[in-house]
Scaffold this active site. Structure first.
Site, PDB file in Angstrom:
ATOM      1  NE  ARG A 103      -8.747   7.127 -58.161  1.00 25.05           N
ATOM      2  CZ  ARG A 103      -7.849   6.377 -58.755  1.00 25.05           C
ATOM      3  NH1 ARG A 103      -7.954   6.081 -60.034  1.00 25.05           N
ATOM      4  NH2 ARG A 103      -6.813   5.889 -58.115  1.00 25.05           N
ATOM      5  N   GLY A 104      -6.376   9.954 -58.488  1.00 25.93           N
ATOM      6  CA  GLY A 104      -5.056   9.520 -58.910  1.00 25.93           C
ATOM      7  C   GLY A 104      -4.236  10.772 -59.162  1.00 25.93           C
ATOM      8  CB  ALA A 105      -0.953  11.850 -57.836  1.00 27.89           C
ATOM      9  NE  ARG A 163      -8.645  13.599 -52.955  1.00 25.44           N
ATOM     10  CZ  ARG A 163      -8.399  12.321 -53.272  1.00 25.44           C
ATOM     11  NH1 ARG A 163      -8.346  11.939 -54.534  1.00 25.44           N
ATOM     12  NH2 ARG A 163      -8.188  11.425 -52.327  1.00 25.44           N
ATOM     13  CD  GLN A 218      -9.866   4.485 -54.235  1.00 30.27           C
ATOM     14  OE1 GLN A 218     -10.046   3.582 -53.411  1.00 30.27           O
ATOM     15  NE2 GLN A 218      -9.751   5.747 -53.859  1.00 30.27           N
ATOM     16  CG  ASP A 250      -1.638  10.018 -53.957  1.00 29.07           C
ATOM     17  OD1 ASP A 250      -1.621   8.789 -53.747  1.00 29.07           O
ATOM     18  OD2 ASP A 250      -2.521  10.592 -54.624  1.00 29.07           O
ATOM     19  CG  ASN A 296      -0.056   4.934 -53.175  1.00 31.14           C
ATOM     20  OD1 ASN A 296      -0.425   5.724 -54.051  1.00 31.14           O
ATOM     21  ND2 ASN A 296      -0.345   3.645 -53.236  1.00 31.14           N
ATOM     22  CE  LYS A 297      -6.674   6.082 -51.747  1.00 31.99           C
ATOM     23  NZ  LYS A 297      -7.318   7.286 -51.143  1.00 31.99           N
TER      24      LYS A 297
END
Ligand code: MRU
Length: 359
Positions: free
Chosen positions: A54-56, A97, A204, A245, A255-256
């Protein structure tokens, strides 16, 4: 794959065309350090969907490698059929995603490589696709280091830094984006303390960011998400740095979930809020952040996070995985091409005019 003093390698290609993807299963961290050996595209898809990777930027790197896994066993010799197969695999991975644009950026690069090879054999095209996937990884590594160089100056010696979610080595092909800034400042001898938001619902920040920072020897304090206002009011935070992201042409940044709230708090408390991201995270086809597709995830990630029921079983939930911070709340965007400050459509285009991202 990792050792003391080295950054974690979220994902890597091992060997030649017959090789495999080695990927840290981030759902197991920090309790267990498990490296998966992946040999098929379906497992890459599933790893992206369930956040094992995960993470762009790391999603983009994994997707590039997933394309190779999805096409390498193609047995036909006809170029057109092979290009069609590359397109199918890219379309499939593109449904894993929706928000991180690095996924679509990497898939687009892979598709274009295949389409441009008008004279090559299928075998050569397969090799070339592997070269491209490895290049995406190598370039991301270099972008992370450059982001660290550009951003290190925003961290005050002796100060406090707040971050949200995880934008570290685990989230990229290199040393991270927001965390690269901290790692570089640390390398330069600055002393500072990082406050890591826990980052509900999948933690996270608690599970991954604190793990990375502590391995690097950086002073780290974990806080609940709802403690951010208080630590700012107490004067503990001099700067906020997060990843992104997807960043629209005007600098609005997804972002998150929770990042927007942190940016509002930073504004109220007079704390500068920075976003660190590579050019591959910009989507210049979108005029503003309102057009960024926001993933919604399962209610059970909120109701029974990590298997423990913490609400009535059937309560309705609303679970967007990301939110958008408007450009006006962002002091600067730290990119591998330099700092964008102030943040506006003009300054984004001046710095990244040639970066194009297709979705
Ligand atoms: O749902 P996740 O864990 O993939 O969300 C990740 C983030 O929001 C990160 O901050 C972002 O991708 C930047 S990673 C360098």
């Amino acid at each position: 794959m990792t050792g003391q003093g080295e950054y974690a390698r979220a994902v890597a290609w091992v060997g030649g065309l017959e090789g495999h993807v080695a990927m840290i299963d981030q759902t197991q961290l920090p309790g267990e350090y498990v490296v998966m050996r992946i040999e098929d595209v379906e497992t890459i898809f599933e790893a992206i969907r369930r956040l094992a990777v995960r993470g762009a930027p790391a999603i983009g790197v994994a997707a590039g490698m997933g394309v190779v896994l999805g096409v390498r066993d193609w047995s036909g010799e006809e170029r057109g059929g092979f290009v069609g197969r590359v397109g199918e695999v890219c379309d499939y991975l593109g449904t894993s995603r929706p928000t991180a644009v690095n996924l679509f950026w990497a898939l687009d690069r892979m598709k274009r490589v295949a389409m441009r090879m008008t004279d090559a054999t299928v075998e050569r095209m397969k090799e070339r696709l592997l070269e491209e996937a490895v290049a995406i990884h190598r370039e991301d590594e270099a972008m992370c280091r450059a982001i660290g160089e550009v951003g290190a100056e925003v961290i005050p010696d002796g100060g406090g830094v707040l971050t949200h979610c995880n934008a570290g080595a685990l989230a990229t092909g290199g040393m991270g984006t927001a965390l690269a800034v901290m790692f570089r400042a640390h390398e330069l001898g600055k002393r500072f303390r990082v406050y890591a938001d826990e980052t509900r619902p999948l933690l996270q920040g608690a599970r991954l960011t604190t793990w990375e920072l502590m391995r690097a020897g950086i002073e780290t304090t974990l806080i609940c998400d709802n403690t951010a206002a208080q630590v700012m009011r107490e004067g503990r935070i001099d700067v906020v740095i997060t990843g992104a992201d997807r960043i629209a042409a005007n600098g609005d940044a997804a972002n998150k979930i929770g990042t927007y709230g942190v940016a509002v708090l930073a504004e109220v408390h007079g704390v500068p809020f920075y976003v660190a991201a590579p050019s591959s995270t910009f989507d210049l086809s979108l005029t503003d952040g309102g057009k960024i597709p926001i993933e919604e995830r399962s209610a059970d990630e909120v109701r029974r996070g990590f298997g423990v029921l913490t609400s009535p079983e059937n309560v309705q939930c609303y679970c967007p995985a990301f939110d958008v911070t408007p450009a006006r709340l962002i002091r600067g965007i730290i990119t591998e091409r330099g700092m964008i400050e102030p943040v506006s459509q003009e300054t984004v285009s001046a710095r990244l005019g040639s970066a194009t991202v297709v979705n």
